[in-house]
Design an enzyme around this catalytic site. Structure first.
Site, PDB file in Angstrom:
ATOM      1  N   ASP A  45       0.844  -1.198   0.000  1.00 57.46           N
ATOM      2  CA  ASP A  45       0.000   0.000   0.000  1.00 57.46           C
ATOM      3  C   ASP A  45       0.874   1.241   0.000  1.00 57.46           C
ATOM      4  O   ASP A  45       1.535   1.540   0.995  1.00 57.46           O
ATOM      5  CB  ASP A  45      -0.898  -0.003   1.247  1.00 57.46           C
ATOM      6  N   TYR A  50       3.242   9.792  -0.602  1.00 63.98           N
ATOM      7  CA  TYR A  50       4.355   9.250   0.186  1.00 63.98           C
ATOM      8  C   TYR A  50       5.709   9.463  -0.481  1.00 63.98           C
ATOM      9  O   TYR A  50       6.744   9.306   0.156  1.00 63.98           O
ATOM     10  CB  TYR A  50       4.174   7.744   0.458  1.00 63.98           C
ATOM     11  N   LYS A  75      -2.536   5.848  -4.301  1.00 64.46           N
ATOM     12  CA  LYS A  75      -3.639   6.783  -4.003  1.00 64.46           C
ATOM     13  C   LYS A  75      -3.382   8.129  -4.657  1.00 64.46           C
ATOM     14  O   LYS A  75      -2.224   8.571  -4.734  1.00 64.46           O
ATOM     15  CB  LYS A  75      -3.788   6.975  -2.492  1.00 64.46           C
ATOM     16  N   HIS A 108      -7.379   9.673  -2.074  1.00 66.09           N
ATOM     17  CA  HIS A 108      -6.750   9.603  -0.752  1.00 66.09           C
ATOM     18  C   HIS A 108      -7.592  10.290   0.334  1.00 66.09           C
ATOM     19  O   HIS A 108      -7.747   9.754   1.440  1.00 66.09           O
ATOM     20  CB  HIS A 108      -5.353  10.240  -0.843  1.00 66.09           C
TER      21      HIS A 108
END
Ligand code: NDP
Length: 281
Positions: A45, A50, A75, A108
């Protein structure tokens, strides 16, 4: 050790346990993901936010695992909600990941105070990306019950999953129930509350009784509630420990004691999705 799979409402399947890479620095991500794949995880994930999709991609390539044996989620970043940005950014994510398609692509955050409150056209863009074959399944993250009701009533399409904050200090019952009501699976983020629950005397007590660590007890609690989880760790021993949760069971009484640790809104670690409207720089 075989990880159970759950069937999504679009008939694809997802491993119930995966590996999360939030807050793993880009330069450390390849190694952490390789450790996880070595330990047996097959579900990763990540997210555009990120900044480590590249490291995930490098690990996948280096692992030599067959594409069909992996489940990869990314996401949509909060600044990419406009339909054309959603479409462009998924193509960029795929390039970073070295994949032709992801298994699951999520909005997200709903960002209700931005884009004139329109997350429905963003959802339509994800549906188009699924039709185009760039993602197998589509879903959402941090959607409150009323956000879910809105996308379903305006498009007739329910998400495959809703990825929301859930752990013993914040059981998030209403959002979980709404997710299930729409036939979607619950993905519980920060499943061990980023470590904050691990010293809790109730969890320490149960851990002693079942001969496991508090982290394993909490992860097992999620599994027995039917949620999908992907604990994060950069520590090889913990990566392995978090995977070793399929050979013991919590009793009904132990399950209830963990659920009773809920502190309601006070237990949240992340922002309330109704109030989260911060765009990245
Ligand atoms: P977790 O609840 O998974 O906790 C991670 C923390 O716990 C790290 O500090 C890790 O330390 C530590 N830890 C991990 N395993 C153990 C263990 N067995 N014993 C003791 N400590 C342990 O937090 P995350 O916030 O990372 O959540 C998991 C995933 O959920 C994310 O990686 C991401 O994929 C997703 N997520 C999604 C969000 C969303 O908005 N959709 C928001 C937040 C998370 P160390 O690494 O040093 O070992």
């Amino acid at each position: 050790m075989t990880v159970p799979t759950l069937k999504l409402n679009d008939t694809t399947t997802i491993p119930q346990l995966g590996f999360g890479v939030f807050q793993i620095p880009a330069e450390d991500t390849k190694q952490a993901v390789l450790e996880a794949l070595e330990a047996g995880y097959r579900h990763i994930d990540t997210a555009q936010m990120y900044g480590n999709e590249g490291g995930v991609g490098e690990a996948i390539a280096e692992s030599g695992l067959a594409r069909e044996d992996l489940f990869v989620t990314t996401k949509l970043n909060n600044n990419n909600h406009r339909p054309e940005d959603a479409k462009r950014s998924l193509r960029e994510s795929l390039e970073q990941l070295g994949l032709e398609r992801v298994d699951l692509f999520l909005i997200h955050w709903p960002m209700p105070g931005v884009y004139d409150g329109d997350f429905v056209s963003t959802w339509r863009a994800l549906l188009e990306l699924r039709e185009a074959g760039l993602t197998t399944s589509v879903g959402v993250s941090n959607f409150q019950p009323h956000h879910l009701d809105r996308i379903v009533s305006e498009t007739g399409e329910a998400p495959a999953v809703n990825q929301i904050e859930v752990h013993p200090y914040f059981t998030n019952d209403e959002a979980r129930e709404a997710t299930r009501r729409h036939g979607a699976e619950v993905e519980s983020w920060s499943p061990i509350a980023q470590g904050a629950v691990l010293d809790d005397p109730v969890l320490v007590g149960i851990a002693g009784a079942v001969g496991r660590t508090p982290a394993q007890v909490v992860l097992r609690w999620h599994l027995q509630r039917g949620d999908i989880i992907f604990p994060k760790s950069v520590t090889p021993g913990r990566i392995q420990q978090n995977f070793a949760i399929f050979d013991f069971e919590l009793s009904e009484e132990q399950m209830t004691s963990v659920s009773d640790l809920d502190k309601g809104e006070a237990g949240r670690r992340g922002p309330n999705p109704d109030e989260m409207n911060i765009l990245p720089d």
